[in-house]
Design an enzyme around this catalytic site. Structure first.
Site, short mmCIF file in Angstrom:
data_model
loop_
_atom_site.label_atom_id
_atom_site.label_comp_id
_atom_site.label_asym_id
_atom_site.label_seq_id
_atom_site.Cartn_x
_atom_site.Cartn_y
_atom_site.Cartn_z
N GLY A 153 11.10 3.99 8.61
CA GLY A 153 9.98 3.33 9.27
C GLY A 153 9.99 3.32 10.78
N ASP A 199 11.24 -0.81 12.49
CA ASP A 199 9.78 -0.98 12.50
C ASP A 199 9.38 -2.44 12.43
OD1 ASP A 199 10.72 -1.25 9.87
OD2 ASP A 199 9.33 0.20 8.99
N ASP A 232 11.28 -8.56 8.73
CA ASP A 232 10.59 -9.31 7.69
C ASP A 232 11.55 -10.43 7.24
OD1 ASP A 232 8.85 -10.06 5.66
OD2 ASP A 232 9.40 -8.43 4.32
N LYS A 254 7.32 -10.40 11.33
CA LYS A 254 6.43 -11.12 10.43
C LYS A 254 6.77 -12.60 10.48
CE LYS A 254 5.48 -8.40 6.67
NZ LYS A 254 5.52 -8.06 5.24
N PHE A 278 1.07 -7.68 4.19
CA PHE A 278 1.72 -6.39 4.05
C PHE A 278 1.00 -5.36 4.90
CE2 PHE A 278 3.24 -2.46 2.30
CZ PHE A 278 4.60 -2.74 2.19
N VAL A 279 1.73 -4.73 5.82
CA VAL A 279 1.11 -3.82 6.78
C VAL A 279 1.63 -2.39 6.61
CG1 VAL A 279 0.62 -5.62 8.48
CG2 VAL A 279 2.82 -4.42 8.54
N ASP A 288 5.28 2.11 5.57
CA ASP A 288 4.70 2.70 4.36
C ASP A 288 4.36 1.67 3.31
OD1 ASP A 288 7.54 2.16 3.69
OD2 ASP A 288 7.00 3.14 1.80
N ARG A 336 2.52 6.31 6.43
CA ARG A 336 3.38 6.23 7.62
C ARG A 336 2.72 6.93 8.80
NH1 ARG A 336 8.56 4.33 6.06
NH2 ARG A 336 9.29 5.02 4.03
P1 IMP Z 1 13.71 -6.99 5.91
O1 IMP Z 1 15.09 -6.53 5.61
O2 IMP Z 1 13.15 -7.88 4.85
O3 IMP Z 1 13.53 -7.57 7.29
O4 IMP Z 1 12.79 -5.75 5.77
C1 IMP Z 1 12.76 -4.76 6.68
C2 IMP Z 1 12.22 -3.49 6.06
O5 IMP Z 1 11.33 -3.73 4.97
C3 IMP Z 1 11.41 -2.79 7.11
O6 IMP Z 1 12.21 -1.91 7.86
C4 IMP Z 1 10.35 -2.10 6.30
O7 IMP Z 1 10.84 -0.84 5.91
C5 IMP Z 1 10.16 -2.95 5.08
N1 IMP Z 1 8.98 -3.85 5.23
C6 IMP Z 1 8.97 -5.18 5.38
N2 IMP Z 1 7.70 -5.65 5.50
C7 IMP Z 1 6.90 -4.57 5.43
C8 IMP Z 1 5.46 -4.39 5.49
O8 IMP Z 1 4.66 -5.31 5.66
N3 IMP Z 1 5.03 -3.11 5.36
C9 IMP Z 1 5.86 -2.05 5.19
N4 IMP Z 1 7.19 -2.17 5.14
C10 IMP Z 1 7.71 -3.41 5.24
MG MG Z 2 11.91 0.26 7.66
#
Ligand code: IMP
Ligand code: MG
Length: 183
Positions: free
Chosen positions: A38, A94, A97, A125, A146-147, A153, A159
């Site tokens: 991403g 990217d 979350d 987020k 969700f973006v 993606d 992407r």
């Molecule tokens: P985290 O570990 O939950 O912070 O997630 C991070 C990864 O989840 C990011 O690098 C993205 O690849 C994916 N991700 C989280 N939220 C989104 C979203 O809204 N759209 C697309 N990918 C997301």
């Molecule tokens: Mg990612």
């Protein structure tokens, strides 16, 4: 799909981040480590706005999070990571979350004893974090939706959109995937 951030807004945000990084690092050599997949688009735009001596490395994160759901088990591949011991490192992703990816990556990189380690994400987020740490730099705060686009993606699609768009909840499948998805 609804556009959340236009190409122009992203461009301005990336320029602004580059200025902050240039102020922080000056002419200090920097190793930028991007999290596949991403961060690719963000990293490509950001590094072209930075003028210190720069190396690029990559790490890969994949998880069983399904298309959209909560964070699943994470697998990290560091085969493309260069030597970072004693180097100044900036980790790029990217989106922040739940934060588990960033936390795990910071653990991996810290264990290699960089001279310094900072992190930057394009998007954060709101209201989703499950870890104590936060990225040092975040270009945009976005609502809990969700973006896709600009590297992000949905089921490995979108992407390549040059902007960031919000998916309609009705268009999203729920549930975890059977195979690990590349983040
Ligand atoms: P985290 O570990 O939950 O912070 O997630 C991070 C990864 O989840 C990011 O690098 C993205 O690849 C994916 N991700 C989280 N939220 C989104 C979203 O809204 N759209 C697309 N990918 C997301
Ligand atoms: Mg990612």
């Amino acid at each position: 799909m609804k556009t959340l951030l236009t190409e122009a807004e992203i461009h301005t945000g990336v320029l602004n981040l580059a200025q902050r990084l240039s102020h922080r690092y000056g002419d200090t050599p920097l190793t930028i480590v991007g999290v596949l997949t991403g961060s690719l688009v963000f990293m490509a735009d950001l590094i072209r706005q930075l003028h210190m001596p720069l190396r690029v490395g990559l790490v890969q994160a994949s998880s069983y999070r399904g298309a959209v759901t909560e964070h699943g088990e994470l697998a990290i591949n560091t085969s493309w990571l260069p030597q970072i011991e004693g180097r100044h490192v900036l980790l790029i992703d990217d989106i922040f979350d739940t934060g588990h990816t960033l936390a795990a990556m910071i653990g991996e990189l810290t264990a290699r004893h960089p001279a310094s380690l900072a992190s930057a994400v394009l998007l954060s987020k709101q209201g989703r974090a499950e870890v104590a740490l936060r990225p040092d730099y975040s270009v945009f705060d976005i609502p809990d939706a969700f973006v896709v686009g600009y590297g992000l993606d949905y089921n490995d699609q979108y992407r390549n959109l040059p902007y960031v768009a919000e998916m309609e909840p009705a268009d999203l499948e729920q549930g975890k995937s059977e195979v690990p998805n590349d983040e």
